[in-house]
Motif scaffolding. Structure first.
Motif, PDB file in Angstrom:
ATOM      1  N   ASN A 262     -76.130 -71.382   0.328  1.00  0.00           N
ATOM      2  CA  ASN A 262     -77.152 -72.497   0.238  1.00  0.00           C
ATOM      3  C   ASN A 262     -77.773 -71.525   1.099  1.00  0.00           C
ATOM      4  O   ASN A 262     -79.389 -71.768   1.294  1.00  0.00           O
ATOM      5  N   THR A 263     -77.597 -70.911   2.518  1.00  0.00           N
ATOM      6  CA  THR A 263     -78.706 -69.566   2.938  1.00  0.00           C
ATOM      7  C   THR A 263     -78.091 -68.331   3.159  1.00  0.00           C
ATOM      8  O   THR A 263     -76.836 -67.872   2.706  1.00  0.00           O
ATOM      9  N   GLU A 264     -78.733 -67.782   3.824  1.00  0.00           N
ATOM     10  CA  GLU A 264     -78.494 -66.313   3.959  1.00  0.00           C
ATOM     11  C   GLU A 264     -77.773 -65.709   5.051  1.00  0.00           C
ATOM     12  O   GLU A 264     -77.301 -65.043   4.876  1.00  0.00           O
ATOM     13  N   TYR A 265     -77.475 -66.866   5.982  1.00  0.00           N
ATOM     14  CA  TYR A 265     -76.593 -66.384   7.207  1.00  0.00           C
ATOM     15  C   TYR A 265     -75.510 -67.573   7.901  1.00  0.00           C
ATOM     16  O   TYR A 265     -76.579 -68.815   7.559  1.00  0.00           O
ATOM     17  N   THR A 266     -74.531 -67.202   8.152  1.00  0.00           N
ATOM     18  CA  THR A 266     -74.298 -68.338   9.128  1.00  0.00           C
ATOM     19  C   THR A 266     -73.978 -67.539  10.737  1.00  0.00           C
ATOM     20  O   THR A 266     -73.856 -66.874  11.355  1.00  0.00           O
ATOM     21  N   VAL A 267     -74.537 -68.910  11.478  1.00  0.00           N
ATOM     22  CA  VAL A 267     -74.586 -69.023  13.116  1.00  0.00           C
ATOM     23  C   VAL A 267     -72.707 -69.210  12.866  1.00  0.00           C
ATOM     24  O   VAL A 267     -72.853 -70.354  13.088  1.00  0.00           O
ATOM     25  N   ARG A 268     -72.091 -68.298  13.772  1.00  0.00           N
ATOM     26  CA  ARG A 268     -71.182 -69.369  14.483  1.00  0.00           C
ATOM     27  C   ARG A 268     -70.544 -68.105  15.715  1.00  0.00           C
ATOM     28  O   ARG A 268     -70.862 -67.326  16.190  1.00  0.00           O
ATOM     29  N   LEU A 269     -68.828 -69.368  16.177  1.00  0.00           N
ATOM     30  CA  LEU A 269     -68.829 -68.800  17.431  1.00  0.00           C
ATOM     31  C   LEU A 269     -67.677 -67.290  17.201  1.00  0.00           C
ATOM     32  O   LEU A 269     -67.258 -67.147  16.017  1.00  0.00           O
ATOM     33  N   LEU A 270     -67.923 -66.106  17.822  1.00  0.00           N
ATOM     34  CA  LEU A 270     -67.116 -64.510  17.588  1.00  0.00           C
ATOM     35  C   LEU A 270     -64.945 -65.225  17.692  1.00  0.00           C
ATOM     36  O   LEU A 270     -64.879 -65.892  17.999  1.00  0.00           O
ATOM     37  N   LEU A 271     -64.632 -65.404  16.349  1.00  0.00           N
ATOM     38  CA  LEU A 271     -63.411 -65.351  16.617  1.00  0.00           C
ATOM     39  C   LEU A 271     -62.271 -64.756  17.237  1.00  0.00           C
ATOM     40  O   LEU A 271     -62.520 -63.726  17.245  1.00  0.00           O
ATOM     41  N   PRO A 272     -60.957 -65.254  17.550  1.00  0.00           N
ATOM     42  CA  PRO A 272     -59.922 -63.989  18.498  1.00  0.00           C
ATOM     43  C   PRO A 272     -59.769 -63.056  17.582  1.00  0.00           C
ATOM     44  O   PRO A 272     -59.625 -63.440  16.008  1.00  0.00           O
TER      45      PRO A 272
ATOM     46  N   ARG B 147     -66.176 -63.591  26.744  1.00  0.00           N
ATOM     47  CA  ARG B 147     -67.159 -64.910  27.594  1.00  0.00           C
ATOM     48  C   ARG B 147     -67.826 -65.490  25.829  1.00  0.00           C
ATOM     49  O   ARG B 147     -67.682 -65.116  24.729  1.00  0.00           O
ATOM     50  N   GLU B 148     -68.427 -66.413  26.045  1.00  0.00           N
ATOM     51  CA  GLU B 148     -69.440 -66.998  24.599  1.00  0.00           C
ATOM     52  C   GLU B 148     -70.411 -66.521  23.660  1.00  0.00           C
ATOM     53  O   GLU B 148     -71.434 -66.161  24.051  1.00  0.00           O
ATOM     54  N   ILE B 149     -69.281 -65.656  23.094  1.00  0.00           N
ATOM     55  CA  ILE B 149     -70.378 -64.913  22.435  1.00  0.00           C
ATOM     56  C   ILE B 149     -71.060 -65.559  20.765  1.00  0.00           C
ATOM     57  O   ILE B 149     -69.750 -65.965  20.093  1.00  0.00           O
ATOM     58  N   VAL B 150     -71.554 -65.823  20.613  1.00  0.00           N
ATOM     59  CA  VAL B 150     -71.776 -65.975  18.911  1.00  0.00           C
ATOM     60  C   VAL B 150     -72.404 -64.922  18.046  1.00  0.00           C
ATOM     61  O   VAL B 150     -72.895 -64.037  18.466  1.00  0.00           O
ATOM     62  N   VAL B 151     -72.355 -64.878  17.271  1.00  0.00           N
ATOM     63  CA  VAL B 151     -72.568 -63.855  16.147  1.00  0.00           C
ATOM     64  C   VAL B 151     -72.945 -64.489  14.842  1.00  0.00           C
ATOM     65  O   VAL B 151     -73.308 -65.246  14.186  1.00  0.00           O
ATOM     66  N   LEU B 152     -73.657 -63.398  14.187  1.00  0.00           N
ATOM     67  CA  LEU B 152     -74.690 -63.952  12.693  1.00  0.00           C
ATOM     68  C   LEU B 152     -74.002 -63.125  11.507  1.00  0.00           C
ATOM     69  O   LEU B 152     -73.694 -62.156  11.548  1.00  0.00           O
TER      70      LEU B 152
ATOM     71  N   ALA C 200     -82.867 -73.670   6.393  1.00  0.00           N
ATOM     72  CA  ALA C 200     -82.729 -73.321   5.163  1.00  0.00           C
ATOM     73  C   ALA C 200     -82.153 -71.994   5.220  1.00  0.00           C
ATOM     74  O   ALA C 200     -82.149 -71.161   4.364  1.00  0.00           O
ATOM     75  N   MET C 201     -82.420 -71.921   6.421  1.00  0.00           N
ATOM     76  CA  MET C 201     -81.787 -70.108   6.740  1.00  0.00           C
ATOM     77  C   MET C 201     -80.919 -70.266   6.926  1.00  0.00           C
ATOM     78  O   MET C 201     -80.204 -68.819   6.431  1.00  0.00           O
ATOM     79  N   VAL C 202     -80.413 -70.657   8.427  1.00  0.00           N
ATOM     80  CA  VAL C 202     -78.988 -70.707   8.762  1.00  0.00           C
ATOM     81  C   VAL C 202     -77.473 -71.525   8.648  1.00  0.00           C
ATOM     82  O   VAL C 202     -78.425 -72.896   8.928  1.00  0.00           O
ATOM     83  N   THR C 203     -76.972 -70.824   8.613  1.00  0.00           N
ATOM     84  CA  THR C 203     -75.610 -72.395   8.432  1.00  0.00           C
ATOM     85  C   THR C 203     -75.111 -72.595   9.947  1.00  0.00           C
ATOM     86  O   THR C 203     -74.657 -70.949  10.593  1.00  0.00           O
ATOM     87  N   ASP C 204     -75.301 -73.410  10.747  1.00  0.00           N
ATOM     88  CA  ASP C 204     -75.046 -73.461  12.361  1.00  0.00           C
ATOM     89  C   ASP C 204     -73.677 -74.078  12.411  1.00  0.00           C
ATOM     90  O   ASP C 204     -73.229 -75.413  12.153  1.00  0.00           O
ATOM     91  N   GLU C 205     -72.025 -72.986  12.796  1.00  0.00           N
ATOM     92  CA  GLU C 205     -71.505 -73.509  12.449  1.00  0.00           C
ATOM     93  C   GLU C 205     -70.898 -73.509  14.572  1.00  0.00           C
ATOM     94  O   GLU C 205     -69.401 -73.942  14.498  1.00  0.00           O
ATOM     95  N   VAL C 206     -71.935 -73.641  15.010  1.00  0.00           N
ATOM     96  CA  VAL C 206     -72.139 -73.899  16.939  1.00  0.00           C
ATOM     97  C   VAL C 206     -72.044 -74.989  17.327  1.00  0.00           C
ATOM     98  O   VAL C 206     -72.874 -75.801  17.073  1.00  0.00           O
ATOM     99  N   PRO C 207     -70.542 -74.946  17.539  1.00  0.00           N
ATOM    100  CA  PRO C 207     -70.644 -76.615  18.154  1.00  0.00           C
ATOM    101  C   PRO C 207     -71.552 -76.884  19.232  1.00  0.00           C
ATOM    102  O   PRO C 207     -72.079 -75.866  20.371  1.00  0.00           O
ATOM    103  N   HIS C 208     -72.571 -78.177  19.405  1.00  0.00           N
ATOM    104  CA  HIS C 208     -73.318 -78.688  20.496  1.00  0.00           C
ATOM    105  C   HIS C 208     -72.767 -78.994  21.772  1.00  0.00           C
ATOM    106  O   HIS C 208     -73.202 -79.738  21.925  1.00  0.00           O
ATOM    107  N   ALA C 209     -72.390 -77.761  22.724  1.00  0.00           N
ATOM    108  CA  ALA C 209     -71.697 -78.775  23.632  1.00  0.00           C
ATOM    109  C   ALA C 209     -72.938 -79.365  24.758  1.00  0.00           C
ATOM    110  O   ALA C 209     -73.974 -77.866  24.895  1.00  0.00           O
ATOM    111  N   PRO C 210     -72.671 -80.266  25.331  1.00  0.00           N
ATOM    112  CA  PRO C 210     -73.909 -81.030  26.170  1.00  0.00           C
ATOM    113  C   PRO C 210     -74.215 -79.530  27.851  1.00  0.00           C
ATOM    114  O   PRO C 210     -73.581 -79.061  27.897  1.00  0.00           O
ATOM    115  N   ALA C 211     -75.124 -80.037  28.408  1.00  0.00           N
ATOM    116  CA  ALA C 211     -76.049 -78.923  28.801  1.00  0.00           C
ATOM    117  C   ALA C 211     -75.679 -78.460  30.229  1.00  0.00           C
ATOM    118  O   ALA C 211     -74.808 -77.571  30.759  1.00  0.00           O
TER     119      ALA C 211
END
Length: 200
Positions: A6-16, A51-56, A183-194
């Motif tokens: 349903n989206t063009e992109y997914t944002v997720r954490l980098l996998l091992p 480190r905490e790397i997020v990928v598109l 509508a553009m991105v499927t977000d798979e990154v956990p929302h860790a508190p600040a």
């Protein structure tokens, strides 16, 4: 969570195991943008140190087309009372995108980062660009793009916190949710508190 179809992109954490291939991709992306190798080094070091790397990810091609490193800073700084300027900020340490993979990927990652920061309880999103980049053709285009098209603001050059001889342009934008992002991105990154330190 919506289906990836349903989206063009997914944002997720980098996998091992993805660190090495992504490092090669980032080096190639930066060379295609005629950026000096030293510009790539901070992100390569972050990949080596996991480190905490997020990928598109481009969902149609199932390939990584962008990445950014997040820095949650000092969790102790999140404890109130504090002024607006002292409130915890999520920092984008470095970002890279595939120059041939799509339109405005940097803008999309910035939009996601502002949204993610707000969901995690941050008030601000911050970053910085070394002043020396303004002397390159790429840098002269990048800085106005970030200010005019991506919603960043700056207070002007200042000395970098970790290198007393280096000067940077600090960047800042408000953390804010963007309902249209789904509508553009499927977000798979956990929302860790600040206040949660995920760098350990």
């Amino acid at each position: 969570m919506p289906s990836r179809r349903n989206t063009e992109y997914t944002v997720r954490l980098l996998l091992p195991g993805e660190e090495g291939p992504l490092a090669e991709q980032v080096t190639l992306w930066r060379s295609r943008r005629n950026l000096a190798r030293e510009v790539t080094q901070p992100l390569l070091e972050a990949l080596r140190r996991e480190r905490e790397i997020v990928v598109l990810v481009d969902n149609d091609q199932d390939t990584i087309v962008g990445c950014l490193q997040l820095d949650r800073g000092n969790p102790a700084a999140a404890s109130p009372p504090h002024t607006e300027a002292q409130a915890p900020a999520l920092k984008l340490v470095t970002m890279a995108t595939d120059p041939g993979a799509g339109y405005r990927l940097g803008w999309l990652l910035t939009l996601w980062a502002r949204h993610h920061a707000a969901l995690c309880g941050y008030r601000r999103l911050v970053s910085e660009i070394p002043v020396r980049h303004h002397t390159s053709p790429v840098g002269r285009k990048l800085f106005p793009y970030l200010l005019d098209r991506c919603g960043w603001s700056t207070t002007g050059p200042t000395r970098a916190a970790n290198h007393s001889s280096a000067w940077v342009n600090p960047l800042e934008t408000a953390a804010a949710t963007h309902p249209s992002l789904a509508a553009m991105v499927t977000d798979e990154v956990p929302h860790a508190p600040a206040w949660q330190d995920t760098s350990a």
